[in-house]
Design a protein around this motif. Structure first.
Motif, PDB file in Angstrom:
ATOM      1  N   TYR A 191      -8.261  -4.711  -7.995  1.00  0.00           N
ATOM      2  CA  TYR A 191      -8.412  -4.328  -6.596  1.00  0.00           C
ATOM      3  C   TYR A 191      -9.528  -5.166  -5.978  1.00  0.00           C
ATOM      4  CZ  TYR A 191      -5.680  -0.022  -7.269  1.00  0.00           C
ATOM      5  OH  TYR A 191      -4.681   0.879  -7.515  1.00  0.00           O
ATOM      6  N   ARG A 192      -9.546  -5.177  -4.669  1.00  0.00           N
ATOM      7  CA  ARG A 192     -10.675  -5.765  -3.967  1.00  0.00           C
ATOM      8  C   ARG A 192     -10.977  -4.915  -2.737  1.00  0.00           C
ATOM      9  NH1 ARG A 192      -7.979 -11.474  -1.836  1.00  0.00           N
ATOM     10  NH2 ARG A 192      -6.517 -10.580  -0.302  1.00  0.00           N
ATOM     11  N   GLN A 193     -12.184  -5.022  -2.281  1.00  0.00           N
ATOM     12  CA  GLN A 193     -12.569  -4.254  -1.094  1.00  0.00           C
ATOM     13  C   GLN A 193     -12.020  -4.929   0.136  1.00  0.00           C
ATOM     14  OE1 GLN A 193     -16.779  -3.577  -0.903  1.00  0.00           O
ATOM     15  NE2 GLN A 193     -16.568  -1.571  -1.851  1.00  0.00           N
ATOM     16  N   GLY A 194     -11.249  -4.186   0.912  1.00  0.00           N
ATOM     17  CA  GLY A 194     -10.722  -4.726   2.139  1.00  0.00           C
ATOM     18  C   GLY A 194     -11.683  -4.499   3.290  1.00  0.00           C
ATOM     19  N   SER A 195     -11.285  -4.883   4.466  1.00  0.00           N
ATOM     20  CA  SER A 195     -12.100  -4.641   5.641  1.00  0.00           C
ATOM     21  C   SER A 195     -12.223  -3.138   5.843  1.00  0.00           C
ATOM     22  CB  SER A 195     -11.473  -5.287   6.868  1.00  0.00           C
ATOM     23  OG  SER A 195     -10.164  -4.798   7.072  1.00  0.00           O
ATOM     24  N   GLY A 196     -13.380  -2.676   6.240  1.00  0.00           N
ATOM     25  CA  GLY A 196     -13.590  -1.257   6.369  1.00  0.00           C
ATOM     26  C   GLY A 196     -13.864  -0.596   5.040  1.00  0.00           C
ATOM     27  N   LYS A 197     -14.047  -1.383   3.978  1.00  0.00           N
ATOM     28  CA  LYS A 197     -14.434  -0.899   2.649  1.00  0.00           C
ATOM     29  C   LYS A 197     -13.334  -0.165   1.906  1.00  0.00           C
ATOM     30  CE  LYS A 197     -18.613  -2.450   3.147  1.00  0.00           C
ATOM     31  NZ  LYS A 197     -19.062  -3.660   2.404  1.00  0.00           N
ATOM     32  N   GLN A 198     -12.109  -0.121   2.453  1.00  0.00           N
ATOM     33  CA  GLN A 198     -11.063   0.527   1.671  1.00  0.00           C
ATOM     34  C   GLN A 198     -10.632  -0.421   0.560  1.00  0.00           C
ATOM     35  OE1 GLN A 198     -10.442  -1.045   4.425  1.00  0.00           O
ATOM     36  NE2 GLN A 198      -8.424  -1.966   4.379  1.00  0.00           N
ATOM     37  N   LEU A 199     -10.068   0.120  -0.496  1.00  0.00           N
ATOM     38  CA  LEU A 199      -9.609  -0.699  -1.603  1.00  0.00           C
ATOM     39  C   LEU A 199      -8.258  -1.323  -1.283  1.00  0.00           C
ATOM     40  CD1 LEU A 199     -10.488   1.327  -4.824  1.00  0.00           C
ATOM     41  CD2 LEU A 199     -11.493  -0.818  -4.047  1.00  0.00           C
ATOM     42  N   GLU A 200      -8.156  -2.601  -1.592  1.00  0.00           N
ATOM     43  CA  GLU A 200      -6.894  -3.310  -1.413  1.00  0.00           C
ATOM     44  C   GLU A 200      -6.365  -3.680  -2.800  1.00  0.00           C
ATOM     45  OE1 GLU A 200      -7.318  -7.060   0.546  1.00  0.00           O
ATOM     46  OE2 GLU A 200      -5.195  -7.579   0.352  1.00  0.00           O
ATOM     47  N   TRP A 201      -5.178  -3.239  -3.126  1.00  0.00           N
ATOM     48  CA  TRP A 201      -4.578  -3.565  -4.409  1.00  0.00           C
ATOM     49  C   TRP A 201      -4.237  -5.043  -4.439  1.00  0.00           C
ATOM     50  CZ3 TRP A 201       0.665  -5.049  -5.066  1.00  0.00           C
ATOM     51  CH2 TRP A 201       1.047  -5.229  -6.399  1.00  0.00           C
ATOM     52  N   VAL A 202      -4.553  -5.689  -5.557  1.00  0.00           N
ATOM     53  CA  VAL A 202      -4.315  -7.118  -5.710  1.00  0.00           C
ATOM     54  C   VAL A 202      -3.183  -7.389  -6.697  1.00  0.00           C
ATOM     55  CG1 VAL A 202      -5.326  -9.305  -6.493  1.00  0.00           C
ATOM     56  CG2 VAL A 202      -6.701  -7.700  -5.143  1.00  0.00           C
ATOM     57  N   SER A 203      -3.267  -6.772  -7.864  1.00  0.00           N
ATOM     58  CA  SER A 203      -2.251  -7.051  -8.877  1.00  0.00           C
ATOM     59  C   SER A 203      -2.260  -5.966  -9.942  1.00  0.00           C
ATOM     60  CB  SER A 203      -2.483  -8.407  -9.536  1.00  0.00           C
ATOM     61  OG  SER A 203      -3.660  -8.375 -10.321  1.00  0.00           O
ATOM     62  N   SER A 204      -1.170  -5.908 -10.678  1.00  0.00           N
ATOM     63  CA  SER A 204      -1.052  -4.983 -11.807  1.00  0.00           C
ATOM     64  C   SER A 204      -0.458  -5.712 -12.991  1.00  0.00           C
ATOM     65  CB  SER A 204      -0.153  -3.798 -11.460  1.00  0.00           C
ATOM     66  OG  SER A 204      -0.727  -2.989 -10.466  1.00  0.00           O
ATOM     67  N   MET A 205      -1.004  -5.422 -14.155  1.00  0.00           N
ATOM     68  CA  MET A 205      -0.386  -5.857 -15.410  1.00  0.00           C
ATOM     69  C   MET A 205      -0.006  -4.606 -16.186  1.00  0.00           C
ATOM     70  SD  MET A 205      -1.802  -8.182 -18.562  1.00  0.00           S
ATOM     71  CE  MET A 205      -1.104  -9.746 -18.009  1.00  0.00           C
ATOM     72  N   ASN A 206       1.264  -4.493 -16.525  1.00  0.00           N
ATOM     73  CA  ASN A 206       1.751  -3.350 -17.291  1.00  0.00           C
ATOM     74  C   ASN A 206       1.465  -3.566 -18.778  1.00  0.00           C
ATOM     75  OD1 ASN A 206       2.876  -2.017 -14.991  1.00  0.00           O
ATOM     76  ND2 ASN A 206       4.504  -3.553 -15.018  1.00  0.00           N
ATOM     77  N   PRO A 207       1.541  -2.506 -19.580  1.00  0.00           N
ATOM     78  CA  PRO A 207       1.277  -2.664 -21.017  1.00  0.00           C
ATOM     79  C   PRO A 207       2.162  -3.711 -21.689  1.00  0.00           C
ATOM     80  CG  PRO A 207       1.194  -0.359 -20.444  1.00  0.00           C
ATOM     81  CD  PRO A 207       1.672  -1.088 -19.212  1.00  0.00           C
TER      82      PRO A 207
END
Length: 118
Positions: free
Chosen positions: A37-53
């Protein structure tokens, strides 16, 4: 339960690259996944990527084609390779372990700062 630890952040010029690491003891043996994740504007979390098991990955449209997630099972480490960086990518990046009950305990790292200058 040991929380993940991110590293690799820093400052780079636009168009450059950085590789972030997220080391999470037990990640491999407990078949965990990992989100970035990364912090978006307004400090909300922005999902970037997922790696599954199973190692499959998905990416946000904003980073698709530029960011790549990989893992080193022996090191219990997941990497976020970031290429063609833009000033808009400047923010704090964090990893989150995902999966079963064990994986989700103390799942968040402290984050690492990425700064991209134009």
């Amino acid at each position: 339960q040991v929380q993940p630890v991110e590293s690799g952040g820093g400052s780079v010029q636009a168009g450059g690259s950085l590789r972030l690491s997220c080391t999470a003891p037990g990640f491999t043996s407990n078949s965990c996944g990992m989100n970035w994740y990364r912090q978006g504007s307004g400090k909300q979390l922005e999902w970037v990527s997922s790696m599954n098991p199973d190692g499959s990955t998905v990416y946000a449209d904003s980073v698709k084609g530029r960011f790549t997630v990989s893992k080193d099972k022996a090191k219990d480490t997941v990497y976020l390779q970031m290429n063609s960086l833009k000033p808009d990518d400047t923010t704090m990046y964090s990893c989150q372990r995902t999966g079963g009950n064990w994986c989700r305990l103390n799942a968040w790292g402290q984050g690492t700062q990425v700064t991209v200058s134009s």
